[in-house]
Design an enzyme around this catalytic site. Sequence first.
Site, PDB file in Angstrom:
ATOM      1  N   HIS A   1      96.852 -33.273  39.704  1.00 46.27           N
ATOM      2  CA  HIS A   1      97.484 -34.233  40.615  1.00 46.27           C
ATOM      3  C   HIS A   1      98.227 -33.472  41.712  1.00 46.27           C
ATOM      4  O   HIS A   1      98.180 -32.240  41.778  1.00 46.27           O
ATOM      5  CB  HIS A   1      98.365 -35.227  39.856  1.00 46.27           C
ATOM      6  CG  HIS A   1      99.515 -34.623  39.117  1.00 46.27           C
ATOM      7  ND1 HIS A   1     100.565 -34.001  39.747  1.00 46.27           N
ATOM      8  CD2 HIS A   1      99.788 -34.547  37.786  1.00 46.27           C
ATOM      9  CE1 HIS A   1     101.431 -33.574  38.858  1.00 46.27           C
ATOM     10  NE2 HIS A   1     100.988 -33.874  37.650  1.00 46.27           N
TER      11      HIS A   1
ATOM     12  N   HIS B   1     100.364 -30.331  40.866  1.00 43.25           N
ATOM     13  CA  HIS B   1      99.622 -29.088  40.638  1.00 43.25           C
ATOM     14  C   HIS B   1      99.122 -28.528  41.973  1.00 43.25           C
ATOM     15  O   HIS B   1      99.148 -27.329  42.215  1.00 43.25           O
ATOM     16  CB  HIS B   1      98.405 -29.328  39.740  1.00 43.25           C
ATOM     17  CG  HIS B   1      98.741 -29.969  38.436  1.00 43.25           C
ATOM     18  ND1 HIS B   1      98.345 -31.237  38.103  1.00 43.25           N
ATOM     19  CD2 HIS B   1      99.478 -29.526  37.400  1.00 43.25           C
ATOM     20  CE1 HIS B   1      98.805 -31.540  36.907  1.00 43.25           C
ATOM     21  NE2 HIS B   1      99.501 -30.522  36.453  1.00 43.25           N
TER      22      HIS B   1
ATOM     23  N   CYS C   1     108.441 -31.874  21.394  1.00 41.96           N
ATOM     24  CA  CYS C   1     107.862 -32.765  22.412  1.00 41.96           C
ATOM     25  C   CYS C   1     106.430 -32.302  22.650  1.00 41.96           C
ATOM     26  O   CYS C   1     106.203 -31.172  23.094  1.00 41.96           O
ATOM     27  CB  CYS C   1     108.639 -32.734  23.723  1.00 41.96           C
ATOM     28  SG  CYS C   1     107.751 -33.620  25.030  1.00 41.96           S
TER      29      CYS C   1
ATOM     30  N   CYS D   1     105.608 -31.345  26.308  1.00 37.49           N
ATOM     31  CA  CYS D   1     106.006 -29.966  26.691  1.00 37.49           C
ATOM     32  C   CYS D   1     105.307 -28.943  25.816  1.00 37.49           C
ATOM     33  O   CYS D   1     105.327 -27.754  26.142  1.00 37.49           O
ATOM     34  CB  CYS D   1     107.504 -29.748  26.501  1.00 37.49           C
ATOM     35  SG  CYS D   1     108.555 -30.828  27.428  1.00 37.49           S
TER      36      CYS D   1
ATOM     37  N   CYS E   1     112.519 -37.083  25.787  1.00 35.65           N
ATOM     38  CA  CYS E   1     112.305 -35.886  26.603  1.00 35.65           C
ATOM     39  C   CYS E   1     112.455 -36.308  28.069  1.00 35.65           C
ATOM     40  O   CYS E   1     111.780 -37.237  28.515  1.00 35.65           O
ATOM     41  CB  CYS E   1     110.892 -35.317  26.377  1.00 35.65           C
ATOM     42  SG  CYS E   1     110.402 -34.184  27.696  1.00 35.65           S
TER      43      CYS E   1
ATOM     44  N   HIS F   1     108.974 -36.131  29.927  1.00 39.84           N
ATOM     45  CA  HIS F   1     107.815 -36.912  29.491  1.00 39.84           C
ATOM     46  C   HIS F   1     108.172 -38.289  28.956  1.00 39.84           C
ATOM     47  O   HIS F   1     107.293 -39.066  28.602  1.00 39.84           O
ATOM     48  CB  HIS F   1     107.011 -36.125  28.437  1.00 39.84           C
ATOM     49  CG  HIS F   1     106.446 -34.863  28.990  1.00 39.84           C
ATOM     50  ND1 HIS F   1     107.084 -33.647  28.874  1.00 39.84           N
ATOM     51  CD2 HIS F   1     105.336 -34.639  29.728  1.00 39.84           C
ATOM     52  CE1 HIS F   1     106.373 -32.716  29.502  1.00 39.84           C
ATOM     53  NE2 HIS F   1     105.309 -33.282  30.026  1.00 39.84           N
TER      54      HIS F   1
ATOM     55  N   LYS G   1     109.277 -38.182  38.000  1.00 34.07           N
ATOM     56  CA  LYS G   1     108.392 -37.038  38.133  1.00 34.07           C
ATOM     57  C   LYS G   1     106.944 -37.516  38.077  1.00 34.07           C
ATOM     58  O   LYS G   1     106.579 -38.297  37.190  1.00 34.07           O
ATOM     59  CB  LYS G   1     108.624 -36.064  36.974  1.00 34.07           C
ATOM     60  CG  LYS G   1     107.706 -34.864  37.055  1.00 34.07           C
ATOM     61  CD  LYS G   1     107.651 -34.067  35.766  1.00 34.07           C
ATOM     62  CE  LYS G   1     106.631 -32.947  35.923  1.00 34.07           C
ATOM     63  NZ  LYS G   1     106.121 -32.426  34.669  1.00 34.07           N
TER      64      LYS G   1
ATOM     65  N   LYS H   1     101.030 -36.463  34.502  1.00 36.47           N
ATOM     66  CA  LYS H   1      99.849 -37.012  33.843  1.00 36.47           C
ATOM     67  C   LYS H   1     100.274 -37.974  32.749  1.00 36.47           C
ATOM     68  O   LYS H   1      99.733 -39.056  32.596  1.00 36.47           O
ATOM     69  CB  LYS H   1      99.028 -35.877  33.224  1.00 36.47           C
ATOM     70  CG  LYS H   1      98.382 -34.981  34.235  1.00 36.47           C
ATOM     71  CD  LYS H   1      97.722 -33.764  33.603  1.00 36.47           C
ATOM     72  CE  LYS H   1      98.663 -32.595  33.466  1.00 36.47           C
ATOM     73  NZ  LYS H   1      98.007 -31.289  33.321  1.00 36.47           N
TER      74      LYS H   1
HETATM   75  O1  ME8 Z   1     103.149 -26.553  32.017  1.00 39.14           O
HETATM   76  N1  ME8 Z   1     105.895 -31.797  41.068  1.00 39.14           N
HETATM   77  O2  ME8 Z   1     100.936 -26.878  32.586  1.00 39.14           O
HETATM   78  P1  ME8 Z   1     101.006 -28.240  33.426  1.00 39.14           P
HETATM   79  C1  ME8 Z   1     105.749 -30.504  41.365  1.00 39.14           C
HETATM   80  N2  ME8 Z   1     100.211 -25.144  30.760  1.00 39.14           N
HETATM   81  N3  ME8 Z   1     105.032 -29.644  40.627  1.00 39.14           N
HETATM   82  C2  ME8 Z   1     104.417 -30.140  39.537  1.00 39.14           C
HETATM   83  C3  ME8 Z   1     104.532 -31.497  39.161  1.00 39.14           C
HETATM   84  C4  ME8 Z   1     105.312 -32.352  39.987  1.00 39.14           C
HETATM   85  N4  ME8 Z   1     105.453 -33.645  39.755  1.00 39.14           N
HETATM   86  N5  ME8 Z   1     103.808 -31.701  38.055  1.00 39.14           N
HETATM   87  C5  ME8 Z   1     103.244 -30.497  37.734  1.00 39.14           C
HETATM   88  C6  ME8 Z   1     101.970 -26.268  31.927  1.00 39.14           C
HETATM   89  N6  ME8 Z   1     103.608 -29.568  38.632  1.00 39.14           N
HETATM   90  C7  ME8 Z   1     101.550 -25.048  31.140  1.00 39.14           C
HETATM   91  C8  ME8 Z   1     101.833 -23.818  31.967  1.00 39.14           C
HETATM   92  S1  ME8 Z   1     101.827 -21.148  32.340  1.00 39.14           S
HETATM   93  C9  ME8 Z   1     101.648 -19.807  31.376  1.00 39.14           C
HETATM   94  C10 ME8 Z   1     101.502 -22.508  31.275  1.00 39.14           C
HETATM   95  C11 ME8 Z   1     103.182 -28.158  38.655  1.00 39.14           C
HETATM   96  O3  ME8 Z   1      99.599 -28.667  33.627  1.00 39.14           O
HETATM   97  C12 ME8 Z   1     104.393 -27.244  38.481  1.00 39.14           C
HETATM   98  O4  ME8 Z   1     104.057 -25.964  38.940  1.00 39.14           O
HETATM   99  O5  ME8 Z   1     101.943 -29.202  32.811  1.00 39.14           O
HETATM  100  C13 ME8 Z   1     104.546 -27.255  36.982  1.00 39.14           C
HETATM  101  O6  ME8 Z   1     105.355 -26.215  36.477  1.00 39.14           O
HETATM  102  C14 ME8 Z   1     103.104 -27.148  36.533  1.00 39.14           C
HETATM  103  O7  ME8 Z   1     102.379 -27.934  37.503  1.00 39.14           O
HETATM  104  C15 ME8 Z   1     102.903 -27.651  35.119  1.00 39.14           C
HETATM  105  O8  ME8 Z   1     101.548 -27.767  34.850  1.00 39.14           O
END
Ligand code: ME8
Length: 524
Positions: free
Chosen positions: A19, A22, A127, A130, A145, A148, A303, A306
């Site tokens: 989204h 990301h 959670c 997370c 949380c 989430h 926030k 997903k």
């Molecule tokens: O946390 N606003 O993956 P994830 C801004 N797999 N940035 C956002 C966002 C939002 N609303 N939502 C997501 C994970 N992001 C782990 C990471 S790393 C070794 C493992 C971005 O798919 C932001 O960079 O939940 C956030 O930290 C990341 O996507 C989380 O992606």
Amino acid sequence: MGKPLYITTPLYYVNAKPHLGHAYTTLLGDTLKSFALQQGRECFFLAGTDEHGEKIAQSAEKAGKSPMEFVDEVAALFEGTWKLLGLNPDISYRTTRPSHIKLVQEALQRLKDQGDIRFSSYTGKYCLGCERFRTDQEWDEKGLCPDHQRPPEIREESNYFFNMEKYRQKTLEYYRGHSDAIVPHHYMKEALAMLEEPLEDLCISRPTSRITWGIPLPFDRNYVTYVWFDALLSYLGGLGYTGRPLAEEKSFRHDLWGQSQHLIGKDILKTHAVYWPTMLLALGLEPARQLQVNGFWLTAGLKMSKSLGNVVDPVKVYEIFGAEAFRYFLMRDMSYGVDASFTWESFVSRANSELANGIGNLASRTLTLVHKNLEARVPSAAHRNDEDRALLAKVDGLPSKFAEEFANARYHVALASFAETVATCDRYINDTKPWSLAKDPAQKDRLAAVLGTMLDALSLLSVVMQSVLPEGSRKLRSALGFTNDPEVLAWELTGLRPKEGTPLGEVPRLYPRLELPKDPDATV
Ligand code: ME8
């Protein structure tokens, strides 16, 4: 050549398609890479996907697919989206790669052999969003949380634990000696607060009786590796690290590791600022050179996520408005480090005021006048006066200001100064009125001086904008008559003036005004 740079995005979970949140962090990586190249730095940019763990196994099951089939599809969707949006990581790292699995197992075995991992039982509040246990203080007033909006699951299990406490003081020392290791600074304060209390051991395994979709522990096949312990190691894997003792790591790019910049969102500060440095220190490596932490993109005050189902699809935004407005809005409207709201109205309003009515209009009014009145050639600078020189003195201040703001992770401020410089140029045109000068043959020299000054200014702007607005920059350069540009516009080119007599290219339509679709959510 400046220092090399290693930029990483988080390894995104592949439980659903990407989204806008990301896309933002990935866009930032792409922008920072382009900017680094402009500064003459070698840069390696890693993006990737986090493909193990319970959350993903559940999503695969819901989709009626095997986990591998499912992660292959969603990982391809992530890669395809970055490509479509014009974001170009050097590597799309996947945690299901065989080399990564081997690396994680090697590393775990070493930590076990050196006595950093023990077996024990634990009860805690988990959670699943997370994929981590949260401490008692980390739930909101409703007991949910905060990221989430889900209640804790109480879990009791026998598991393997990593002794983070052993490396806590060293982590603190690292942060105290590197005050810019976490930016913006308020996240450093948060990290230091987390590290001031003793750390509980980190549970790094999950029993295969509950979950099998993970990397088997090398020393106990009844367990798979906790997904964070697996995914964080990707940052090393991307540089050729294999998990062996450092003296045996022949192809690991140690130099790039020393200049590593992890781009993350604030939701994963703890895992990156606390878990990760302790893991690295245990492996004999330095913590990452810098964490850059972005706030959340919000929709309707929450926030974008997903699991909350309130996401904006970046592909939709791109398809309606194009890549350039997309890049500009995201980089400009989020004050780096704090939350920002996405609305279609603010998107259109920003793009129209600073792209269509800003640099787009400035370029087209200047270039049209040169085409009409100066035979579409760069005029002589011979007759410039103090007013012209004063404008250029202001414009000349932009590259260092812009670069300084980039270096301090104040991207929105860098773009604000770009927009202000464009506005200053606009005022100069309004004051000097070249369209009136053009009507009076006696003012020919003055007209040439004014338009030549503006071509100089546009030339500088075309270099400064490249990392955020690559397409507009390219079009503007060719309109200014630069026919032999290298792909990367080195920062020094900001000092290059268009040469007298050079024929200009066609007048470009850089940024047409955008219209707000009636129902954007239903448009694509
Ligand atoms: O946390 N606003 O993956 P994830 C801004 N797999 N940035 C956002 C966002 C939002 N609303 N939502 C997501 C994970 N992001 C782990 C990471 S790393 C070794 C493992 C971005 O798919 C932001 O960079 O939940 C956030 O930290 C990341 O996507 C989380 O992606």
